[in-house]
Design a protein around this motif. Structure first.
Motif, PDB file in Angstrom:
ATOM      1  N   LEU A 149       9.329  -2.143  -9.149  1.00  0.00           N
ATOM      2  CA  LEU A 149       7.877  -2.310  -9.182  1.00  0.00           C
ATOM      3  C   LEU A 149       7.249  -1.339  -8.195  1.00  0.00           C
ATOM      4  O   LEU A 149       7.641  -1.302  -7.026  1.00  0.00           O
ATOM      5  CB  LEU A 149       7.524  -3.759  -8.808  1.00  0.00           C
ATOM      6  N   ARG A 150       6.274  -0.569  -8.659  1.00  0.00           N
ATOM      7  CA  ARG A 150       5.662   0.456  -7.803  1.00  0.00           C
ATOM      8  C   ARG A 150       4.160   0.200  -7.621  1.00  0.00           C
ATOM      9  O   ARG A 150       3.425   0.076  -8.596  1.00  0.00           O
ATOM     10  CB  ARG A 150       5.869   1.853  -8.393  1.00  0.00           C
ATOM     11  N   PHE A 151       3.756   0.116  -6.356  1.00  0.00           N
ATOM     12  CA  PHE A 151       2.344   0.099  -5.987  1.00  0.00           C
ATOM     13  C   PHE A 151       2.065   1.302  -5.098  1.00  0.00           C
ATOM     14  O   PHE A 151       2.986   1.890  -4.513  1.00  0.00           O
ATOM     15  CB  PHE A 151       1.993  -1.200  -5.251  1.00  0.00           C
ATOM     16  N   ARG A 152       0.799   1.649  -4.972  1.00  0.00           N
ATOM     17  CA  ARG A 152       0.431   2.848  -4.220  1.00  0.00           C
ATOM     18  C   ARG A 152       0.802   2.723  -2.747  1.00  0.00           C
ATOM     19  O   ARG A 152       1.248   3.684  -2.125  1.00  0.00           O
ATOM     20  CB  ARG A 152      -1.062   3.126  -4.368  1.00  0.00           C
ATOM     21  N   THR A 153       0.614   1.555  -2.157  1.00  0.00           N
ATOM     22  CA  THR A 153       0.908   1.347  -0.742  1.00  0.00           C
ATOM     23  C   THR A 153       1.654   0.032  -0.548  1.00  0.00           C
ATOM     24  O   THR A 153       1.677  -0.832  -1.443  1.00  0.00           O
ATOM     25  CB  THR A 153      -0.377   1.302   0.112  1.00  0.00           C
ATOM     26  N   ALA A 154       2.222  -0.142   0.631  1.00  0.00           N
ATOM     27  CA  ALA A 154       2.912  -1.387   0.955  1.00  0.00           C
ATOM     28  C   ALA A 154       1.936  -2.560   0.966  1.00  0.00           C
ATOM     29  O   ALA A 154       2.293  -3.676   0.581  1.00  0.00           O
ATOM     30  CB  ALA A 154       3.611  -1.257   2.308  1.00  0.00           C
ATOM     31  N   GLN A 155       0.697  -2.321   1.386  1.00  0.00           N
ATOM     32  CA  GLN A 155      -0.290  -3.395   1.419  1.00  0.00           C
ATOM     33  C   GLN A 155      -0.652  -3.844   0.009  1.00  0.00           C
ATOM     34  O   GLN A 155      -0.799  -5.044  -0.249  1.00  0.00           O
ATOM     35  CB  GLN A 155      -1.546  -2.935   2.155  1.00  0.00           C
ATOM     36  N   HIS A 156      -0.785  -2.889  -0.914  1.00  0.00           N
ATOM     37  CA  HIS A 156      -1.057  -3.255  -2.302  1.00  0.00           C
ATOM     38  C   HIS A 156       0.069  -4.125  -2.864  1.00  0.00           C
ATOM     39  O   HIS A 156      -0.177  -5.124  -3.556  1.00  0.00           O
ATOM     40  CB  HIS A 156      -1.205  -1.998  -3.159  1.00  0.00           C
ATOM     41  N   LEU A 157       1.313  -3.740  -2.569  1.00  0.00           N
ATOM     42  CA  LEU A 157       2.453  -4.523  -3.032  1.00  0.00           C
ATOM     43  C   LEU A 157       2.431  -5.919  -2.423  1.00  0.00           C
ATOM     44  O   LEU A 157       2.655  -6.918  -3.115  1.00  0.00           O
ATOM     45  CB  LEU A 157       3.760  -3.805  -2.666  1.00  0.00           C
ATOM     46  N   SER A 158       2.152  -6.009  -1.135  1.00  0.00           N
ATOM     47  CA  SER A 158       2.112  -7.298  -0.453  1.00  0.00           C
ATOM     48  C   SER A 158       1.022  -8.203  -1.035  1.00  0.00           C
ATOM     49  O   SER A 158       1.231  -9.412  -1.220  1.00  0.00           O
ATOM     50  CB  SER A 158       1.882  -7.097   1.039  1.00  0.00           C
TER      51      SER A 158
END
Length: 315
Positions: free
Chosen positions: A152-161
């Protein structure tokens, strides 16, 4: 440690040519040193990305393959066919955290439930695509073993969190879990001294400090005792003053513990050290009891075996 490179692609103009091209890429990877396995992403559903993963015995070997002339030729032929990479290659090393913004999940799918699992995963991806920073998901099946993994890919770690902690994700997970033989796991990172870091549902969990302290003592005591018995006399015989002998002995002790002894002991207590699997009071108490028994055995060993009494070596 095995390392896996994951490459995701834009949906190709010709599915048949793409499959043939992936066969060629797989053959190229198979011929490279250290090859373990390769997988192609399941992408029949539009929500799931086409992709290819290749696993090698180490990070150095997987990078050697990614940079190889043979792979470059295959990629060039693919571009001529209209096969375009969607992002840079992701390198995932076993035992280490994935790159920021990337979540790697392992799944054990029940027999006969593969199609239902893929459908549930696609629905979850469709939901995650509504969140800021979403970039895509590739889903891979490891042969016919029932073992799958998703990236799973999000732009930033915060977006993923934000997605991992969301109520929408929590509400959708039961449908996905229904197709599994066991709950899915998240890639974890373990230090040489056994401290394990896991991110579960957006929350970071770490091995309790008291468990690490118990294992450090378990390894430190016999290491210091053994070095004092065998290395100490050698340093004394070669004229090393006490302050220098102690410093050199500590260098050897730290090196042995960091690279050999502590990782070996931590591997034996892997479940006990896991902040999720080892969090229950029963397994915590059982592991602590085993460590205490090992304390007693090492104390008994050095108390009764006169040959190991370093304080008597010069008598």
């Amino acid at each position: 440690m095995n390392a896996t490179a994951v490459t995701v692609f834009h949906r190709p103009p010709d599915a048949e040519s793409f499959e043939a091209w992936l066969d060629w890429m797989g053959e190229t990877a198979f011929a490279a040193e250290g090859f373990v396995e390769c997988c192609r992403a399941v992408s029949d559903d539009p929500a799931l990305e086409p992709g290819f993963s290749v696993t090698f015995r180490s990070e150095a070997l997987v990078n050697e393959f990614l940079d190889s002339a043979a792979r470059s030729r295959v990629l060039a032929e693919g571009e001529a066919l209209g096969i375009q990479r969607k992002s840079s290659d992701l390198v995932i090393v076993e035992g280490e955290l994935p790159p920021p913004g990337v979540g790697v999940f392992h799944h054990s799918v029940a027999d006969g439930k593969a199609a239902d699992f893929v459908a549930a995963e696609a629905e979850l991806v469709t939901l995650s695509a509504t969140f800021p920073g979403f970039e895509g998901v590739a889903l891979f099946c490891r042969g016919d073993t029932g073992r799958w993994f998703s990236v799973l890919r999000f732009r930033t770690a915060q977006h993923l969190s934000d997605w991992m902690r969301s109520e929408q994700r929590a509400a959708a997970l039961p449908a996905l879990r229904a197709e599994l033989t066991e709950d899915f796991s998240v890639v974890a990172h373990t230090t040489p001294f056994g401290s394990t870091l896991r991110t579960v549902d957006g929350r970071t969990r770490v091995t309790p400090t008291w468990k690490i302290a118990m294992l450090v003592l378990l390894v430190l005591y016999p290491t210091v005792m053994t070095l004092s018995r065998f290395l100490g006399p050698v340093l004394d015989e070669n004229g090393a003053p006490p302050w220098l002998a102690m410093w050199l002995s500590q260098i050897v002790s730290v090196a042995l513990m960091s690279y050999i002894l502590s990782p070996a002991v931590a591997a034996c207590f892997r479940r006990w050290l896991d902040p999720v699997d080892g969090a229950g009071w029963r397994i915590s108490a059982l592991g602590a009891a085993i460590v205490v028994v090992l304390y007693a055995l090492t104390l008994l060993l050095f108390a009764t075996v006169k040959w190991l009494h370093y304080w008597d070596y010069n008598r």
